[in-house]
Design a protein around this motif. Structure first.
Motif, PDB file in Angstrom:
ATOM      1  N   SER A 138       0.792  -1.127  -0.073  1.00 17.45           N
ATOM      2  CA  SER A 138      -0.008  -0.052   0.173  1.00 17.45           C
ATOM      3  C   SER A 138       1.071   1.210   0.106  1.00 17.45           C
ATOM      4  O   SER A 138       2.269   1.178   0.409  1.00 17.45           O
ATOM      5  CB  SER A 138      -0.784  -0.063   1.167  1.00 17.45           C
ATOM      6  N   ASP A 159       2.025   3.875   1.960  1.00 20.13           N
ATOM      7  CA  ASP A 159       2.114   4.414   3.336  1.00 20.13           C
ATOM      8  C   ASP A 159       2.619   5.716   3.588  1.00 20.13           C
ATOM      9  O   ASP A 159       2.759   6.136   4.674  1.00 20.13           O
ATOM     10  CB  ASP A 159       3.023   2.855   4.093  1.00 20.13           C
ATOM     11  N   VAL A 186       2.980   6.191  10.730  1.00 20.13           N
ATOM     12  CA  VAL A 186       2.715   5.686   9.547  1.00 20.13           C
ATOM     13  C   VAL A 186       1.379   5.100   9.829  1.00 20.13           C
ATOM     14  O   VAL A 186       1.072   4.048  10.234  1.00 20.13           O
ATOM     15  CB  VAL A 186       3.508   4.484   8.736  1.00 20.13           C
ATOM     16  N   ASP A 187       0.355   5.522   9.174  1.00 22.38           N
ATOM     17  CA  ASP A 187      -1.060   5.345   9.485  1.00 22.38           C
ATOM     18  C   ASP A 187      -1.584   4.591   8.281  1.00 22.38           C
ATOM     19  O   ASP A 187      -2.367   5.035   7.419  1.00 22.38           O
ATOM     20  CB  ASP A 187      -1.991   6.315   9.788  1.00 22.38           C
ATOM     21  N   ASP A 188      -1.389   3.348   8.294  1.00 18.06           N
ATOM     22  CA  ASP A 188      -1.617   2.450   7.057  1.00 18.06           C
ATOM     23  C   ASP A 188      -3.030   1.655   7.139  1.00 18.06           C
ATOM     24  O   ASP A 188      -3.026   0.741   7.113  1.00 18.06           O
ATOM     25  CB  ASP A 188      -0.603   1.399   6.621  1.00 18.06           C
ATOM     26  N   ARG A 218      -4.050  -1.271   5.128  1.00 17.33           N
ATOM     27  CA  ARG A 218      -3.542  -2.450   5.434  1.00 17.33           C
ATOM     28  C   ARG A 218      -4.318  -3.071   6.618  1.00 17.33           C
ATOM     29  O   ARG A 218      -4.356  -4.121   6.873  1.00 17.33           O
ATOM     30  CB  ARG A 218      -2.018  -2.406   5.914  1.00 17.33           C
ATOM     31  N   ASP A 230       9.233  -3.635   5.261  1.00 19.33           N
ATOM     32  CA  ASP A 230       9.362  -3.123   3.909  1.00 19.33           C
ATOM     33  C   ASP A 230      10.774  -3.705   3.364  1.00 19.33           C
ATOM     34  O   ASP A 230      11.588  -3.865   3.909  1.00 19.33           O
ATOM     35  CB  ASP A 230       9.445  -1.819   3.728  1.00 19.33           C
ATOM     36  N   ARG A 271       5.359  -1.602  -1.006  1.00 24.88           N
ATOM     37  CA  ARG A 271       5.887  -1.795   0.324  1.00 24.88           C
ATOM     38  C   ARG A 271       4.801  -2.728   1.004  1.00 24.88           C
ATOM     39  O   ARG A 271       3.568  -2.322   1.296  1.00 24.88           O
ATOM     40  CB  ARG A 271       5.842  -0.461   1.149  1.00 24.88           C
ATOM     41  N   HIS A 297       7.798   0.085   8.601  1.00 27.28           N
ATOM     42  CA  HIS A 297       8.362   0.919   7.500  1.00 27.28           C
ATOM     43  C   HIS A 297      10.046   1.022   7.530  1.00 27.28           C
ATOM     44  O   HIS A 297      10.426   1.096   8.570  1.00 27.28           O
ATOM     45  CB  HIS A 297       7.981   2.385   7.641  1.00 27.28           C
ATOM     46  N   LYS A 308       4.586   0.677  11.729  1.00 26.79           N
ATOM     47  CA  LYS A 308       3.378   1.283  11.020  1.00 26.79           C
ATOM     48  C   LYS A 308       2.198   0.851  12.173  1.00 26.79           C
ATOM     49  O   LYS A 308       2.286   0.243  12.966  1.00 26.79           O
ATOM     50  CB  LYS A 308       2.999   0.704   9.908  1.00 26.79           C
ATOM     51  N   SER A 366      -0.580  -0.463  11.774  1.00 27.85           N
ATOM     52  CA  SER A 366      -1.112  -1.896  11.702  1.00 27.85           C
ATOM     53  C   SER A 366      -0.053  -2.821  12.567  1.00 27.85           C
ATOM     54  O   SER A 366      -0.655  -3.697  13.363  1.00 27.85           O
ATOM     55  CB  SER A 366      -1.092  -2.482  10.201  1.00 27.85           C
TER      56      SER A 366
END
Length: 461
Positions: free
Chosen positions: A373, A375, A382-384, A387, A418, A429, A434, A445, A447
């Motif tokens: 995604s 990211d 990192v607000d993924d 995911r 990643d 990624r 991250h 991240k 997640s």
């Protein structure tokens, strides 16, 4: 693509956690994350490591996006202790990783102590942190000197793989919870020898079929050595699988979906679980039937302790004529940056279909599930969100299959970090973590933080 809005949370774990009544919440269910050697290790010229087919492939102009390579990757070879600390912080039950064959043996098949010692340190570090090791022997980085003699087109490579499996299971006995012979033989055979998208870059349907046969033969030949040398560990193999759906409810399109599943799933699973290749496969693959010696299929179908399944998406198919199918790209559906449709229901459908199809189906692990995604490139928060939603929906799909009787015993998210995403270089990624590839800084991240919260709550409950 519009991201889902941030949910109202009782706790961070709600972002990813399985349903409250899911069998995945039981303490004996294994949660983990995975990586592979060439994608994270780097250090391709250190401590006696030999050239691999991916080193050669990456050095060939036009094969990998932007000419990127795994020469440094995540520098895990030097930063492995920090990465194990991340695993511990996440609270994972298990870590799935692969051994680099070119790192542990020389061209004559003699052990390379410096390379083997790296994996001993890694395994000891996992044990100190209470994390079980799921070890893959072959995640596509064949030594180049074996490719120079034909690679997986040469039957002798299956025996060389057996020698390698024998060495590693003797050297690492007692440290490994589960051995995997091959990761995704379909990708190694078809992408490597059939369409040339992966190393070593051959393009021949006949070559793909023969490479597949020798990969599966190597798997079967290696099992007795693994069992003899490390009897307390489990032994298995990992296949990438996907369900096929007909584009329209016509007999032709339903047949196209069945042909796709023959090509994608049954090409690997039928030999392993039924001792035969699907007869229609060779019509589908343009008369590409491999050379099979007497007794080969008995070797290939030797029993395993588990089957790993790597699931990412589904395929929608339409007929392209007798024994032919075309993929259909449906508009207006959620996709990942790999351009794969997000379709969690496909996981449940596939698991239940395999459970019906194969009498000898062993216990299952989801050995890869995850997504690539956008990211963001900063090493801050990192607000993924895509995911997070992807993981939660796939956990729910697996839970439904388990409630309907499918024996799934563990789930590994791809990927921990990643990393080098093969022919796509560093653009795609998949990580829970991250990685800034300029500084090698790791950032969990959201997640990953949610996954860790769920596992802490499960442990406390």
């Amino acid at each position: 693509m519009d991201l889902p809005p941030p949910p109202n949370l009782a706790s961070l774990s709600d972002l990813v956690s399985p349903p409250a009544d899911s069998a995945m919440r039981r303490r004996e269910f294994i949660f983990g994350a995975g990586t592979s050697s060439y994608q994270i290790e780097g250090a391709v010229h250190e401590d006696g490591r030999l050239e691999s087919i991916w080193d050669r492939f990456c050095a060939t102009p036009g094969k990998v996006l932007r000419g990127e390579t795994g020469a440094t990757a995540c520098d895990h070879y030097h930063r492995w202790q920090d990465d194990l600390d991340i695993l511990e912080r996440l609270g994972l039950d298990a870590y799935r990783f692969s051994i680099a064959w070119p790192r542990v043996m020389d061209e004559a098949g003699r052990p390379n102590a410096r390379g083997i010692d790296f994996y001993k340190r890694l395994l000891d570090g996992l044990a100190e942190r209470g994390i079980r090791a799921f070890v893959t022997l072959y995640h596509w980085d064949l030594p180049q000197h074996l490719e120079d003699r034909g690679g997986w087109l040469n039957r002798e490579t299956a025996q060389r793989f057996t020698d390698y499996a024998d060495l590693m299971s003797r050297e690492l006995a007692g440290r490994v919870a589960a051995w995997t012979t091959h990761n995704e033989p379909w990708c190694a055979a078809y992408l490597g020898y059939g369409d040339g998208h992966h190393a070593p870059g051959h393009k021949s349907t006949r070559s793909a079929a023969q490479a597949m046969h020798h990969l599966l033969l190597g798997h079967g030949l290696a099992l007795p050595a693994l069992r003899a040398n490390d009897p307390k560990a489990r032994q298995g193999i990992v296949a990438n699988v996907a369900p096929g759906y007909a584009d329209t409810d016509t007999a032709a399109d339903r047949n196209a979906a069945r042909l796709f599943e023959t090509f994608q799933n049954r090409w690997v699973l039928d030999p392993l679980l039924k001792g035969e290749y699907p007869a229609e496969l060779w019509r589908l693959r343009d008369d590409s039937e491999p050379v099979v010696a007497p007794g080969d299929m008995d070797i290939i179908q030797r029993p395993v302790d588990y089957l790993g399944l790597n699931f990412y998406s589904r395929a929608v198919l339409r007929s392209a004529g007798p024994d032919r199918f075309d993929w259909v790209r449906r508009p207006d559906v959620e996709r990942t940056t790999m351009d794969w449709e997000v379709y969690p229901q496909g996981m449940q459908d596939l698991l239940e279909a395999l459970d019906r199809e194969y009498v000898r189906l062993p216990p299952l692990y989801i050995t890869e599930n995850g997504m690539s995604s956008d990211d963001g490139g900063d090493a801050g928060e990192v607000d993924d969100r895509q995911r997070q939603a992807y993981i939660k929906r796939h956990f729910a799909a697996c839970s439904r299959a388990m409630a309907n009787g499918v024996d799934v015993r563990g789930y590994f998210i791809w990927s921990l970090l990643d990393n080098f995403e093969w022919a796509f270089g560093y653009e795609r990624r998949f990580g829970l973590v991250h990685v800034d590839f300029d500084t090698q800084q790791r950032t969990l991240k959201r997640s990953a933080l949610a996954y860790a919260d769920f596992l802490r709550e499960r442990a406390a409950g």
